[in-house]
Design a protein around this motif. Sequence first.
Motif, PDB file in Angstrom:
ATOM      1  N   ALA A 163     -13.513  -5.927   2.588  1.00 38.06           N
ATOM      2  CA  ALA A 163     -13.552  -7.383   2.423  1.00 38.06           C
ATOM      3  C   ALA A 163     -12.913  -7.827   1.117  1.00 38.06           C
ATOM      4  CB  ALA A 163     -14.995  -7.883   2.499  1.00 38.06           C
ATOM      5  N   ASP A 164     -13.046  -7.036   0.067  1.00 38.28           N
ATOM      6  CA  ASP A 164     -12.444  -7.370  -1.231  1.00 38.28           C
ATOM      7  C   ASP A 164     -12.078  -6.078  -1.942  1.00 38.28           C
ATOM      8  OD1 ASP A 164     -12.277  -9.822  -3.391  1.00 38.28           O
ATOM      9  OD2 ASP A 164     -12.699  -7.904  -4.351  1.00 38.28           O
ATOM     10  N   GLY A 165     -10.815  -5.969  -2.322  1.00 36.15           N
ATOM     11  CA  GLY A 165     -10.334  -4.730  -2.925  1.00 36.15           C
ATOM     12  C   GLY A 165     -10.284  -4.741  -4.430  1.00 36.15           C
ATOM     13  N   MET A 166     -10.748  -5.832  -5.073  1.00 32.23           N
ATOM     14  CA  MET A 166     -10.628  -5.919  -6.521  1.00 32.23           C
ATOM     15  C   MET A 166     -11.966  -5.981  -7.254  1.00 32.23           C
ATOM     16  SD  MET A 166      -7.333  -8.421  -7.097  1.00 32.23           S
ATOM     17  CE  MET A 166      -7.120  -7.882  -8.795  1.00 32.23           C
ATOM     18  N   CYS A 167     -13.048  -6.195  -6.536  1.00 29.88           N
ATOM     19  CA  CYS A 167     -14.348  -6.294  -7.205  1.00 29.88           C
ATOM     20  C   CYS A 167     -14.702  -4.951  -7.842  1.00 29.88           C
ATOM     21  CB  CYS A 167     -15.425  -6.692  -6.206  1.00 29.88           C
ATOM     22  SG  CYS A 167     -17.053  -6.921  -6.961  1.00 29.88           S
ATOM     23  N   GLY A 168     -15.033  -4.979  -9.135  1.00 27.97           N
ATOM     24  CA  GLY A 168     -15.343  -3.762  -9.861  1.00 27.97           C
ATOM     25  C   GLY A 168     -16.787  -3.334  -9.768  1.00 27.97           C
ATOM     26  N   PHE A 169     -17.553  -3.934  -8.859  1.00 27.62           N
ATOM     27  CA  PHE A 169     -18.953  -3.565  -8.632  1.00 27.62           C
ATOM     28  C   PHE A 169     -18.994  -2.816  -7.312  1.00 27.62           C
ATOM     29  CE2 PHE A 169     -23.508  -5.600  -8.746  1.00 27.62           C
ATOM     30  CZ  PHE A 169     -24.053  -4.348  -8.961  1.00 27.62           C
ATOM     31  N   ARG A 170     -19.113  -1.490  -7.376  1.00 28.33           N
ATOM     32  CA  ARG A 170     -19.050  -0.683  -6.158  1.00 28.33           C
ATOM     33  C   ARG A 170     -19.684   0.680  -6.386  1.00 28.33           C
ATOM     34  NH1 ARG A 170     -12.449  -0.188  -5.941  1.00 28.33           N
ATOM     35  NH2 ARG A 170     -12.685  -2.312  -5.154  1.00 28.33           N
ATOM     36  N   LEU A 171     -20.183   1.265  -5.308  1.00 29.33           N
ATOM     37  CA  LEU A 171     -20.815   2.581  -5.352  1.00 29.33           C
ATOM     38  C   LEU A 171     -19.940   3.571  -4.609  1.00 29.33           C
ATOM     39  CD1 LEU A 171     -23.602   4.103  -6.081  1.00 29.33           C
ATOM     40  CD2 LEU A 171     -24.122   3.764  -3.648  1.00 29.33           C
ATOM     41  N   TYR A 172     -19.600   4.667  -5.287  1.00 31.65           N
ATOM     42  CA  TYR A 172     -18.736   5.687  -4.700  1.00 31.65           C
ATOM     43  C   TYR A 172     -19.509   6.971  -4.405  1.00 31.65           C
ATOM     44  CZ  TYR A 172     -14.788   3.119  -6.895  1.00 31.65           C
ATOM     45  OH  TYR A 172     -13.873   2.184  -7.296  1.00 31.65           O
ATOM     46  N   PRO A 173     -19.229   7.625  -3.268  1.00 34.23           N
ATOM     47  CA  PRO A 173     -19.714   8.992  -3.061  1.00 34.23           C
ATOM     48  C   PRO A 173     -18.809   9.959  -3.836  1.00 34.23           C
ATOM     49  CG  PRO A 173     -18.488   8.257  -1.133  1.00 34.23           C
ATOM     50  CD  PRO A 173     -18.484   7.111  -2.108  1.00 34.23           C
ATOM     51  N   LEU A 174     -19.375  10.698  -4.763  1.00 38.62           N
ATOM     52  CA  LEU A 174     -18.551  11.466  -5.694  1.00 38.62           C
ATOM     53  C   LEU A 174     -17.883  12.682  -5.056  1.00 38.62           C
ATOM     54  CD1 LEU A 174     -20.589  11.181  -9.003  1.00 38.62           C
ATOM     55  CD2 LEU A 174     -18.371  10.164  -8.473  1.00 38.62           C
ATOM     56  N   THR A 175     -18.421  13.204  -3.976  1.00 34.62           N
ATOM     57  CA  THR A 175     -17.734  14.304  -3.297  1.00 34.62           C
ATOM     58  C   THR A 175     -16.368  13.848  -2.806  1.00 34.62           C
ATOM     59  OG1 THR A 175     -19.808  15.356  -2.611  1.00 34.62           O
ATOM     60  CG2 THR A 175     -17.837  15.929  -1.362  1.00 34.62           C
ATOM     61  N   ALA A 176     -16.328  12.661  -2.196  1.00 36.83           N
ATOM     62  CA  ALA A 176     -15.058  12.110  -1.707  1.00 36.83           C
ATOM     63  C   ALA A 176     -14.135  11.763  -2.865  1.00 36.83           C
ATOM     64  CB  ALA A 176     -15.320  10.881  -0.852  1.00 36.83           C
ATOM     65  N   VAL A 177     -14.687  11.194  -3.918  1.00 38.97           N
ATOM     66  CA  VAL A 177     -13.879  10.843  -5.089  1.00 38.97           C
ATOM     67  C   VAL A 177     -13.276  12.093  -5.717  1.00 38.97           C
ATOM     68  CG1 VAL A 177     -14.006   9.982  -7.459  1.00 38.97           C
ATOM     69  CG2 VAL A 177     -15.060   8.682  -5.609  1.00 38.97           C
ATOM     70  N   ASN A 178     -14.073  13.139  -5.844  1.00 31.72           N
ATOM     71  CA  ASN A 178     -13.575  14.377  -6.442  1.00 31.72           C
ATOM     72  C   ASN A 178     -12.425  14.949  -5.627  1.00 31.72           C
ATOM     73  OD1 ASN A 178     -13.594  16.499  -8.343  1.00 31.72           O
ATOM     74  ND2 ASN A 178     -14.819  17.763  -6.956  1.00 31.72           N
ATOM     75  N   GLN A 179     -12.559  14.905  -4.315  1.00 30.74           N
ATOM     76  CA  GLN A 179     -11.483  15.389  -3.453  1.00 30.74           C
ATOM     77  C   GLN A 179     -10.201  14.587  -3.678  1.00 30.74           C
ATOM     78  OE1 GLN A 179     -12.506  15.443   0.730  1.00 30.74           O
ATOM     79  NE2 GLN A 179     -10.364  15.595   1.371  1.00 30.74           N
ATOM     80  N   LEU A 180     -10.354  13.268  -3.837  1.00 33.33           N
ATOM     81  CA  LEU A 180      -9.184  12.407  -4.012  1.00 33.33           C
ATOM     82  C   LEU A 180      -8.529  12.606  -5.368  1.00 33.33           C
ATOM     83  CD1 LEU A 180      -7.385  10.083  -2.992  1.00 33.33           C
ATOM     84  CD2 LEU A 180      -9.034   8.493  -4.014  1.00 33.33           C
ATOM     85  N   ILE A 181      -9.301  12.511  -6.450  1.00 35.49           N
ATOM     86  CA  ILE A 181      -8.693  12.555  -7.782  1.00 35.49           C
ATOM     87  C   ILE A 181      -8.212  13.960  -8.154  1.00 35.49           C
ATOM     88  CG2 ILE A 181     -10.010  10.570  -8.573  1.00 35.49           C
ATOM     89  CD1 ILE A 181     -11.860  12.417 -10.099  1.00 35.49           C
ATOM     90  N   SER A 182      -8.653  14.967  -7.389  1.00 38.37           N
ATOM     91  CA  SER A 182      -8.182  16.331  -7.635  1.00 38.37           C
ATOM     92  C   SER A 182      -6.796  16.560  -7.061  1.00 38.37           C
ATOM     93  CB  SER A 182      -9.156  17.346  -7.030  1.00 38.37           C
ATOM     94  OG  SER A 182     -10.423  17.271  -7.641  1.00 38.37           O
ATOM     95  N   THR A 183      -6.389  15.694  -6.141  1.00 38.33           N
ATOM     96  CA  THR A 183      -5.120  15.914  -5.440  1.00 38.33           C
ATOM     97  C   THR A 183      -4.138  14.761  -5.558  1.00 38.33           C
ATOM     98  OG1 THR A 183      -6.065  15.010  -3.384  1.00 38.33           O
ATOM     99  CG2 THR A 183      -6.246  17.394  -3.728  1.00 38.33           C
ATOM    100  N   THR A 184      -4.600  13.603  -6.053  1.00 36.99           N
ATOM    101  CA  THR A 184      -3.782  12.392  -6.011  1.00 36.99           C
ATOM    102  C   THR A 184      -3.835  11.657  -7.338  1.00 36.99           C
ATOM    103  OG1 THR A 184      -4.346  12.163  -3.657  1.00 36.99           O
ATOM    104  CG2 THR A 184      -3.363  10.241  -4.738  1.00 36.99           C
ATOM    105  N   SER A 185      -2.697  11.142  -7.767  1.00 43.14           N
ATOM    106  CA  SER A 185      -2.643  10.320  -8.965  1.00 43.14           C
ATOM    107  C   SER A 185      -3.051   8.893  -8.606  1.00 43.14           C
ATOM    108  CB  SER A 185      -1.224  10.327  -9.548  1.00 43.14           C
ATOM    109  OG  SER A 185      -1.142   9.478 -10.670  1.00 43.14           O
ATOM    110  N   ILE A 186      -4.094   8.382  -9.279  1.00 34.26           N
ATOM    111  CA  ILE A 186      -4.624   7.053  -9.011  1.00 34.26           C
ATOM    112  C   ILE A 186      -4.188   6.108 -10.131  1.00 34.26           C
ATOM    113  CG2 ILE A 186      -6.735   5.704  -8.612  1.00 34.26           C
ATOM    114  CD1 ILE A 186      -6.195   7.787  -6.491  1.00 34.26           C
ATOM    115  N   GLY A 187      -4.009   4.841  -9.796  1.00 29.44           N
ATOM    116  CA  GLY A 187      -3.617   3.842 -10.789  1.00 29.44           C
ATOM    117  C   GLY A 187      -4.503   3.873 -12.020  1.00 29.44           C
ATOM    118  N   GLN A 188      -3.887   3.796 -13.184  1.00 33.08           N
ATOM    119  CA  GLN A 188      -4.616   3.929 -14.440  1.00 33.08           C
ATOM    120  C   GLN A 188      -5.054   2.595 -15.033  1.00 33.08           C
ATOM    121  OE1 GLN A 188      -4.883   7.446 -16.144  1.00 33.08           O
ATOM    122  NE2 GLN A 188      -4.884   7.471 -13.918  1.00 33.08           N
ATOM    123  N   GLY A 189      -4.457   1.512 -14.578  1.00 32.94           N
ATOM    124  CA  GLY A 189      -4.737   0.206 -15.176  1.00 32.94           C
ATOM    125  C   GLY A 189      -5.514  -0.696 -14.233  1.00 32.94           C
TER     126      GLY A 189
END
Length: 244
Positions: free
Chosen positions: A150-176
């Motif tokens: 619904a909104d891709g910019m709101c900075g209030f969000r809960l992440y599952p860290l297993t999925a995040v770890n998989q992503l940031i271990s293999t992909t460069s994510i925007g830094q800004g």
Amino acid sequence: MKPCIIIPVYDHEHAIVQVIARIKNYRVPSILVNDGSSSACSAVLDACAKQEADWITLLNRTENGGKGAAVIDGFNMAIKLGYSHALQIDADGQHNTDDILRFVDAGQLHPDAMILGQPVFDESVPKNRLYGRKFTNLWIAINTWSLAIADGMCGFRLYPLTAVNQLISTTSIGQGMNYDIDIVVRLYWQGIEAINLPTAVHYPYDGVSHFKLWQDNVLISKTHARLFLGMLIRIPRLILRHWI
């Protein structure tokens, strides 16, 4: 479920004190990421971390790298400390911290999903930011072939860290300021479902915004273009996802 809170901080020495006071009662372990702030802000963060050492961990970055760089460092520390989920909150006080338990409860019901804040704005929202969000959310719908986010910019969000770890271990994510958009689309591509929670947003306690209108809008536009190219090669998978 073992959640923590991650707050990226860059020169919000006044607002962060109020944010910490508001989240203290929830006793959720929190990681403050000092993203190369001024000496004044760094001193405030150091004092807060020492005073609340039983639930706050302070991570200092020597140079300002941007919101994405700060949050990703926070993710890596949270993963190292054994947390299962990370609740991201902005340092300027714009988010309704009374909703923390709503996000955590939603995460318990949907432990593999990302729980995304869907902003309910008041009159304090800058109109140019509001219109920019509509543009961004249109492109997110295009790049995910879905209205799931619904909104891709709101900075209030809960992440599952297993999925995040998989992503940031293999992909460069925007830094800004493109980070929130980049990670949410890529997690969706990765198969992570989105749960949207309406939450009040107010701009901000101290009136300090690090959003650079032209520079960050150009950065965000480049991110949409890069994600569009990534979407093209994922079209069969994205179509199939809606049929399974």
